[in-house]
Motif scaffolding. Structure first.
Motif, PDB file in Angstrom:
ATOM      1  N   ASN A  52       0.848  -1.182   0.000  1.00 30.85           N
ATOM      2  CA  ASN A  52       0.000   0.000   0.000  1.00 30.85           C
ATOM      3  C   ASN A  52       0.886   1.235   0.000  1.00 30.85           C
ATOM      4  OD1 ASN A  52      -1.198  -2.259   1.630  1.00 30.85           O
ATOM      5  ND2 ASN A  52      -3.003  -0.989   1.464  1.00 30.85           N
ATOM      6  N   VAL A  54       1.407   4.832   0.832  1.00 33.86           N
ATOM      7  CA  VAL A  54       0.783   5.813   1.717  1.00 33.86           C
ATOM      8  C   VAL A  54       1.569   7.111   1.558  1.00 33.86           C
ATOM      9  CG1 VAL A  54       0.212   6.402   4.095  1.00 33.86           C
ATOM     10  CG2 VAL A  54       0.055   4.033   3.340  1.00 33.86           C
ATOM     11  N   GLN A  58      -1.790  11.663   3.146  1.00 30.85           N
ATOM     12  CA  GLN A  58      -2.688  10.729   3.825  1.00 30.85           C
ATOM     13  C   GLN A  58      -2.352  10.622   5.311  1.00 30.85           C
ATOM     14  OE1 GLN A  58      -1.757   7.577   0.962  1.00 30.85           O
ATOM     15  NE2 GLN A  58      -3.965   7.224   0.767  1.00 30.85           N
ATOM     16  N   VAL A  59      -1.058  10.586   5.641  1.00 25.47           N
ATOM     17  CA  VAL A  59      -0.655  10.501   7.049  1.00 25.47           C
ATOM     18  C   VAL A  59      -1.081  11.762   7.795  1.00 25.47           C
ATOM     19  CG1 VAL A  59       1.316  10.320   8.623  1.00 25.47           C
ATOM     20  CG2 VAL A  59       1.258   8.938   6.550  1.00 25.47           C
ATOM     21  N   LEU A  62      -4.711  11.859   9.053  1.00 30.93           N
ATOM     22  CA  LEU A  62      -5.105  11.051  10.215  1.00 30.93           C
ATOM     23  C   LEU A  62      -5.214  11.927  11.450  1.00 30.93           C
ATOM     24  CD1 LEU A  62      -2.843   7.904   9.773  1.00 30.93           C
ATOM     25  CD2 LEU A  62      -5.261   8.140   9.216  1.00 30.93           C
ATOM     26  N   VAL A  71     -10.220   5.533   9.106  1.00 33.55           N
ATOM     27  CA  VAL A  71      -8.812   5.292   8.798  1.00 33.55           C
ATOM     28  C   VAL A  71      -8.696   4.459   7.527  1.00 33.55           C
ATOM     29  CG1 VAL A  71      -6.703   4.157   9.604  1.00 33.55           C
ATOM     30  CG2 VAL A  71      -8.071   5.508  11.195  1.00 33.55           C
ATOM     31  N   ARG A  72      -9.556   3.467   7.365  1.00 28.48           N
ATOM     32  CA  ARG A  72      -9.543   2.635   6.157  1.00 28.48           C
ATOM     33  C   ARG A  72      -9.878   3.483   4.928  1.00 28.48           C
ATOM     34  NH1 ARG A  72     -12.261  -1.779   7.760  1.00 28.48           N
ATOM     35  NH2 ARG A  72     -10.428  -3.081   7.943  1.00 28.48           N
ATOM     36  N   LEU A  75      -6.464   5.598   4.349  1.00 26.34           N
ATOM     37  CA  LEU A  75      -5.247   4.852   4.014  1.00 26.34           C
ATOM     38  C   LEU A  75      -5.474   3.632   3.131  1.00 26.34           C
ATOM     39  CD1 LEU A  75      -3.451   4.836   7.486  1.00 26.34           C
ATOM     40  CD2 LEU A  75      -3.095   6.398   5.573  1.00 26.34           C
ATOM     41  N   TYR A  91       0.916  -0.938   7.378  1.00 26.11           N
ATOM     42  CA  TYR A  91       0.923  -0.564   5.966  1.00 26.11           C
ATOM     43  C   TYR A  91       2.376  -0.627   5.511  1.00 26.11           C
ATOM     44  CZ  TYR A  91      -3.851   1.038   6.547  1.00 26.11           C
ATOM     45  OH  TYR A  91      -5.190   1.089   6.798  1.00 26.11           O
ATOM     46  N   SER A 119      -0.156   6.992  15.173  1.00 27.54           N
ATOM     47  CA  SER A 119       0.479   6.317  14.042  1.00 27.54           C
ATOM     48  C   SER A 119       1.968   6.619  14.102  1.00 27.54           C
ATOM     49  CB  SER A 119      -0.110   6.790  12.715  1.00 27.54           C
ATOM     50  OG  SER A 119       0.181   8.152  12.500  1.00 27.54           O
TER      51      SER A 119
END
Length: 186
Positions: A52, A54, A58-59, A62, A71-72, A75, A91, A119
């Motif tokens: 995946n 990322v 995207q981070v 969160l 979250v799904r 990410l 991931y 995370s």
């Protein structure tokens, strides 16, 4: 057995042995030629992208307290989930290119119940940086082309080819109904 037949058999055997030796001698001279040809022709080796990807965006999206579903959605589906660590999603992303070192990036997302706690992981590239590295070879960063046309570029095309903007007071399109996605219960 007549003498003539014996001589024919011997002559045939001599010719067969001679032809075999000539073929073997030819193979050794072809070996050098085939090595030279193989040195010129290079097979295509593909870049292998697994896992995946990322991005940094995207981070950054969160937020602590987000649900697992949120979250799904940000990410994607995690590459690794463990029965023994249900509160952790992994991931992992790898990029393998011929002649270069394997690039691996990891991100771990921790939950407390159904809510995102935190995370942690590697520094992720932005989407633009990642796209630039896909086209680049040998460590050189490529430039991503602009994906928008400037007014000067649009002026080159006649106005009839461009769709007319919708008027501000235009009515909204009529609502349409679609059949349900799930099969009816029986």
């Amino acid at each position: 057995m007549p003498v003539k037949a014996r001589c024919s058999a011997r002559l045939g055997l001599v010719l067969l042995i001679g032809a075999s030796m000539a073929a073997l001698a030819g193979c050794s001279s072809l070996d050098g030629a085939s090595s030279r040809i193989a040195g010129i022709v290079k097979p295509y080796k593909v870049d292998v992208v697994q896992g995946n990807f990322v991005s940094r965006e995207q981070v950054e999206a969160l937020q602590p307290g987000m649900s697992r579903q949120q979250v799904r959605e940000v990410l994607g589906t995690p590459l690794v989930t463990s029965l023994f660590h249900a509160d952790r999603w992994e991931y992992v992303f790898t990029l393998k290119r011929p002649g270069e070192e394997i690039q691996t990036r990891k991100l771990t997302v921790f939950f407390k119940g159904d809510a995102l706690e935190r995370s942690e992981g590697d520094e992720m590239p932005t989407e633009t940086e990642f796209v630039a590295t896909l086209g680049a070879r040998g460590g050189a960063k490529g430039k991503v082309p602009a994906l928008e046309a400037t007014p000067e570029q649009l002026a080159k095309y006649p106005a009839s080819a461009r769709p007319a903007p919708a008027p501000a007071n235009a009515a909204a399109p009529a609502a349409t109904s679609y059949p349900p996605l799930d099969a009816p219960a029986r």
